[in-house]
Design a protein around this motif. Structure first.
Motif, mmCIF file in Angstrom:
data_model
loop_
_atom_site.group_PDB
_atom_site.id
_atom_site.type_symbol
_atom_site.label_atom_id
_atom_site.label_comp_id
_atom_site.label_asym_id
_atom_site.label_seq_id
_atom_site.Cartn_x
_atom_site.Cartn_y
_atom_site.Cartn_z
ATOM 1 N N GLU A 191 -0.819 -0.614 1.093
ATOM 2 C CA GLU A 191 -1.589 -1.627 1.816
ATOM 3 C C GLU A 191 -1.385 -2.952 1.095
ATOM 4 N N LEU A 192 -1.942 -4.023 1.648
ATOM 5 C CA LEU A 192 -1.856 -5.319 0.979
ATOM 6 C C LEU A 192 -3.056 -5.475 0.052
ATOM 7 N N ASP A 193 -2.817 -5.968 -1.139
ATOM 8 C CA ASP A 193 -3.935 -6.159 -2.061
ATOM 9 C C ASP A 193 -4.760 -7.380 -1.641
ATOM 10 N N ASP A 194 -6.057 -7.273 -1.822
ATOM 11 C CA ASP A 194 -6.952 -8.350 -1.385
ATOM 12 C C ASP A 194 -6.962 -9.538 -2.344
ATOM 13 N N GLU A 195 -6.562 -9.319 -3.598
ATOM 14 C CA GLU A 195 -6.716 -10.382 -4.596
ATOM 15 C C GLU A 195 -5.399 -10.832 -5.226
ATOM 16 N N VAL A 196 -4.560 -9.899 -5.574
ATOM 17 C CA VAL A 196 -3.370 -10.236 -6.360
ATOM 18 C C VAL A 196 -2.264 -10.755 -5.432
ATOM 19 N N THR A 197 -1.675 -11.865 -5.823
ATOM 20 C CA THR A 197 -0.581 -12.446 -5.036
ATOM 21 C C THR A 197 0.662 -12.612 -5.903
ATOM 22 N N ASP A 198 1.787 -12.845 -5.250
ATOM 23 C CA ASP A 198 3.023 -13.104 -5.990
ATOM 24 C C ASP A 198 3.184 -14.611 -6.224
ATOM 25 N N LYS A 199 4.325 -15.009 -6.761
ATOM 26 C CA LYS A 199 4.498 -16.418 -7.134
ATOM 27 C C LYS A 199 4.537 -17.342 -5.912
ATOM 28 N N TRP A 200 4.755 -16.755 -4.721
ATOM 29 C CA TRP A 200 4.747 -17.571 -3.509
ATOM 30 C C TRP A 200 3.350 -17.627 -2.877
ATOM 31 N N GLY A 201 2.422 -16.885 -3.460
ATOM 32 C CA GLY A 201 1.067 -16.872 -2.919
ATOM 33 C C GLY A 201 0.814 -15.798 -1.887
ATOM 34 N N ASP A 202 1.749 -14.869 -1.722
ATOM 35 C CA ASP A 202 1.593 -13.790 -0.740
ATOM 36 C C ASP A 202 0.992 -12.544 -1.399
ATOM 37 N N PRO A 203 0.208 -11.794 -0.633
ATOM 38 C CA PRO A 203 -0.418 -10.600 -1.211
ATOM 39 C C PRO A 203 0.630 -9.572 -1.642
ATOM 40 N N VAL A 204 0.374 -8.952 -2.776
ATOM 41 C CA VAL A 204 1.326 -7.943 -3.261
ATOM 42 C C VAL A 204 0.978 -6.594 -2.652
ATOM 43 N N ALA A 205 1.906 -5.663 -2.794
ATOM 44 C CA ALA A 205 1.670 -4.302 -2.290
ATOM 45 C C ALA A 205 0.731 -3.569 -3.238
ATOM 46 N N LYS A 206 -0.264 -2.967 -2.652
ATOM 47 C CA LYS A 206 -1.150 -2.070 -3.404
ATOM 48 C C LYS A 206 -0.729 -0.649 -3.035
ATOM 49 N N VAL A 207 -0.255 0.068 -4.019
ATOM 50 C CA VAL A 207 0.352 1.375 -3.736
ATOM 51 C C VAL A 207 -0.546 2.492 -4.253
ATOM 52 N N TRP A 208 -1.020 3.299 -3.360
ATOM 53 C CA TRP A 208 -1.819 4.480 -3.723
ATOM 54 C C TRP A 208 -0.866 5.624 -4.029
ATOM 55 N N LEU A 209 -1.063 6.239 -5.203
ATOM 56 C CA LEU A 209 -0.094 7.225 -5.685
ATOM 57 C C LEU A 209 -0.671 8.639 -5.734
ATOM 58 N N GLY A 210 -1.465 8.964 -4.743
ATOM 59 C CA GLY A 210 -2.058 10.305 -4.725
ATOM 60 C C GLY A 210 -1.020 11.391 -4.513
ATOM 61 N N TYR A 211 -1.161 12.462 -5.266
ATOM 62 C CA TYR A 211 -0.209 13.573 -5.113
ATOM 63 C C TYR A 211 -0.964 14.848 -4.749
ATOM 64 N N HIS A 212 -0.208 15.819 -4.300
ATOM 65 C CA HIS A 212 -0.797 17.103 -3.890
ATOM 66 C C HIS A 212 -0.555 18.123 -4.998
ATOM 67 N N GLU A 213 -1.594 18.868 -5.342
ATOM 68 C CA GLU A 213 -1.476 19.839 -6.439
ATOM 69 C C GLU A 213 -0.377 20.873 -6.176
ATOM 70 N N HIS A 214 -0.095 21.112 -4.901
ATOM 71 C CA HIS A 214 0.955 22.085 -4.544
ATOM 72 C C HIS A 214 2.302 21.678 -5.171
ATOM 73 N N ASP A 215 2.543 20.374 -5.246
ATOM 74 C CA ASP A 215 3.815 19.895 -5.804
ATOM 75 C C ASP A 215 3.966 20.331 -7.263
ATOM 76 N N LEU A 216 2.860 20.291 -7.993
ATOM 77 C CA LEU A 216 2.912 20.663 -9.415
ATOM 78 C C LEU A 216 3.159 22.165 -9.559
ATOM 79 N N LYS A 217 2.534 22.912 -8.685
ATOM 80 C CA LYS A 217 2.699 24.371 -8.730
ATOM 81 C C LYS A 217 4.175 24.743 -8.510
ATOM 82 N N VAL A 218 4.774 24.141 -7.505
ATOM 83 C CA VAL A 218 6.189 24.429 -7.213
ATOM 84 C C VAL A 218 7.073 23.918 -8.357
ATOM 85 N N GLY A 219 6.755 22.740 -8.862
ATOM 86 C CA GLY A 219 7.534 22.159 -9.956
ATOM 87 C C GLY A 219 7.538 23.067 -11.182
#
Lengths: 561, 196
Positions: free
Chosen positions: A435-463
């Protein structure tokens, strides 16, 4: 001037479109945020490649906000400028394909129909692809030939169907360790095969064969053997006279005409001045996170939630590569002088992989499920990086003085560390999105990407299941200090999703040809289209799909004419 | 530092490096040695002489002259760190952290031992460094210094450390080729432009 096609980004997702459209005679303009490094600009300089922000933006100028899941299940958010955890990949003409390690595995037929094959997984948004492996296969073959893939086909349980008998480039030279792995695998009844690489092993036109510099991943290639979008595709596109490349050009908004078509790409040029490009068709390939960010930033009355996002799907279901890394050590004192010398030969590749557990059918482990890939690799030759890992003792205390020097000396001169990388599907889920971050911007003044990094426990089990197989092989061949780290940590260079392709406009952003359901002249050709990522690195598939979509764009342009 | 000042500063830095040729060597020409025989560069900015000499002593505890490979001074880690502290491309907070904690380190030494760190015996210096390395700030600070020592030890000699490839030779490290030349060395590469 109005171009036929405006391509935003220049990496693996952009290159085939740029190449095919230029060759077909269409006028193509490429807007790339990063600078233009040419082959002569690359050296084996660890300072430039990894110690400073040269191939990536300076975090003072451009950053991300990352939202991570802690062990207690709670999420916390932090700017990468504050944390120092850089989330950028290569930002340059050719994108991060300039700096890839180029492990080029194809997806398997099963990867295109995970939901049908294995059923739903609670908490995961698994779905089938709208195309089959058979539809993508010709473009894998095309990528192997045009972009350049080396290797040799070796039969194993999950070898994917091929329309060509073998790779167009023979396998790269191997370190003796590969043979030791083969022998150990034979004793354990493991299936190993030579890893295909996006690195050519013999000359192709102006491109020279790999010269085994010992510095591949994170480094630009000095022989052009590495199959980057820049050397394999964009250079040829430029030679047609139909392609214009504008480096240091950051697109911040795609403007529509009120009738659902894009008319302009608005961008900042190298001086920060606002400019615009007009074209008939726009292709976005800025890498998954930044592609979603650009579409979300391109709001207007027609698209109040962002371009092509009236169904609310842009930025959703971002995926990375699940799994982790393990390692073991071989000490020269335990080897004959000749074996130690051969093991320590710099530059040669390990190039072994196993996909024996690409699907896990083990009743003791659970129902039949999707597994993954093991790639066997060398520790990177970067000296500073290796030294930094010696700073702490086993208890996490800082080591200094003569103890540190002795530790360094032993690490560099008495052993060699080898590694295995585990790749499993990163299950798409509701806690992994952009999503777009509400506060943090880049050097041009545009909102930066806010990246949610949620993972599924199943991935760890298989790994962990697959890692145990790799650990067993390392121990079988006498390696010491074998250990694995499987976690939900993200490799930012392995990102996909965010603009899923599919047949239903309510649950996907793109149609099966990667054209936006809601915007007739918008295509997305980086990894964003992938609803699920497979259990291999993405670059090969991104190249292949981009060749496929290029044909569709050409057909569209011809029909308009 | 305001962003505008920072941008001007980084441009000047890159221009200086371009005009000066080799990235490190010109600004830090040695002019004298101190009473311990350590080389003291003519330009110590942003450190005072006292800070710099303390840093030199600390670096020699972290990476000593012990007969096993080069010392921190042999690889010019002290001058390399000065260069890093002058690099406007780097996060100014990180560089200020190095200097602020150097002052704190000196203060703590004076408080607990009533002596300058550089006046302590080697054994006393080692004990004090060991004590500070167990504090949270000390661990982070010395970890950063060790990273910079490693950069001085193992990066291309054209960055001012690793003189005559002493670090590479000691650790039998294969650096890879081609090696960087002036135009593509950091920070010059940041201002590299090709005609479109």
């Amino acid at each position: 001037m109005k171009y036929d096609v405006c391509v935003i980004g220049s990496g693996a997702g952009a290159g085939p479109v740029i190449y095919e459209l230029s060759k077909e005679g269409y006028k193509v303009v490429v807007l790339e945020k990063g600078p233009w490094f040419k082959t002569e600009d690359f050296a084996k300089d660890e300072m430039v490649a990894t110690r400073r922000s040269v191939y990536t933006p300076n975090l003072r100028d451009e950053r991300h906000v990352l939202v991570k899941k802690e062990k207690d299940g709670k999420y916390w958010s932090k700017s990468t400028y504050s944390s120092g955890k850089d989330f950028w990949n290569g930002s340059a003409i050719g994108g991060s394909s300039n700096f890839m390690s180029a492990y080029f595995h194809r997806l398997k037929p099963v990867d295109f129909k995970l939901l049908s094959e294995f059923g739903p997984i609670e908490g995961a948004n698994v779905t089938d692809w709208p195309i089959s492996y058979e539809e993508l296969e010709p473009y894998y073959a095309k990528t192997e030939k045009i972009v350049g893939v080396s290797g040799t086909v070796s039969k194993h349980s999950f070898l994917e169907p091929r329309s060509t008998p073998d790779f167009p480039y023979p396998p790269l030279a191997e370190n003796i360790f590969a043979k030791w792995l083969d022998k150990g695998a034979e004793r354990l009844n493991y299936e190993l095969f030579p890893t295909p690489r996006g690195i050519i092993s013999k000359q192709k036109d102006e491109r020279q064969s790999c010269f085994y510099s010992n510095y591949c991943g994170s480094y630009g290639c000095s022989s052009d053997a590495k199959s980057s979008s820049r050397v394999a595709l964009i250079n040829d596109a430029l030679a047609t006279g139909n392609c214009t490349v504008l480096p240091n050009s950051k697109v911040y908004h795609l403007e529509t005409d009120g009738k659902g078509r894009i008319v302009k790409a608005n961008y900042y040029d190298h001086d920060g001045t606002r400019q615009a490009i007009e074209a008939r068709i726009f292709v976005v390939a800025a890498q998954a996170v930044e592609t979603s960010r650009l579409l979300l930033m391109s709001k207007n009355e027609e698209f109040p939630n962002g371009l092509a996002n009236n169904a609310g799907q842009v930025g959703k279901n971002i995926v990375f590569s699940g799994g982790g890394v393990g390692s073991g050590q071989l000490f020269f004192d335990d080897l004959s002088e000749e074996d130690a010398s051969q093991l320590n030969t710099p530059g040669l590749f390990i190039n072994r992989a196993s996909q024996q557990w690409y699907v896990i059918d083990d009743p003791d482990f659970g129902p039949r499920m999707k597994g993954g890939t093991i790639d066997f690799v060398s520790e990177h030759a970067n000296g500073v990086t290796k030294a930094i890992r010696q700073k702490y003792d086993g208890s996490g205390n800082l080591v200094f003085g003569s103890d540190l020097k002795s530790k360094l000396k032993a690490y560099f001169t008495e052993q060699r560390k080898l590694k295995y990388e585990i790749f499993v599907d990163w299950l798409p889920n509701d806690k992994c999105f952009v999503e777009l971050d509400d506060e943090v911007t880049d050097k041009w003044g545009d909102p930066v990407a806010k990246v949610w990094l949620g993972y599924h426990e199943h991935d760890l089990k298989v790994g962990r299941y697959i890692a145990e197989k790799a650990e067993a092989l390392f121990k079988e061949i006498g390696m010491k200090h074998v250990s694995t780290g499987i976690s939900g940590s993200v490799s930012p260079n392995l990102q996909a999703g965010g603009c899923r392709f599919g047949n239903d406009p309510q649950t996907s952003v793109l149609d099966k040809n990667c054209r936006a359901h809601e915007v007739d002249n918008l295509y997305v050709t980086d990894g964003s289209f992938m609803p699920t990522g497979g259990s291999v690195t993405y670059t090969f598939t991104i190249y292949a799909n981009s060749f496929r979509v290029a044909e569709s764009i050409i057909a569209s342009l011809k029909s308009q004419a | 530092m305001k962003d505008q000042d920072w941008n001007i500063s980084r441009k000047n830095f890159v221009r200086t490096m371009l005009l000066g040729g080799l990235a490190l060597q010109l600004p830090w020409l040695q002019s004298c040695t101190d009473e311990h025989g350590f080389p003291i560069p003519a330009n110590l900015d942003p450190l005072t002489k006292d800070q710099f000499v303390t840093l030199q002593h600390l670096l020699l505890i972290l990476f000593p002259d012990d007969g096993n490979g080069p010392s921190a001074i042999d690889i010019h880690a002290d001058q390399y760190i000065l260069w890093v502290l002058n690099d406007p491309e780097l996060d100014p907070n990180e560089n200020n952290f190095i200097i602020e904690k150097l002052d704190l380190f000196q203060e703590k030494c004076a408080e607990s031992l009533s002596m300058d760190f550089k006046s302590l015996s080697i054994a006393e210096q080692q004990d004090f460094v060991s004590t500070i390395s167990r504090e949270k700030w000390g661990k982070r600070w010395m970890s950063r210094l060790l990273t910079l020592i490693f950069e001085a030890l193992l990066l291309d000699p054209s960055y001012g450390g690793n003189s005559e490839e002493v670090g590479w030779n000691w650790l039998a490290h294969n650096p890879g080729y081609p090696r960087p030349h002036d135009k593509i060395r950091y920070p010059n590469i940041l201002s590299l432009k090709h005609e479109v």
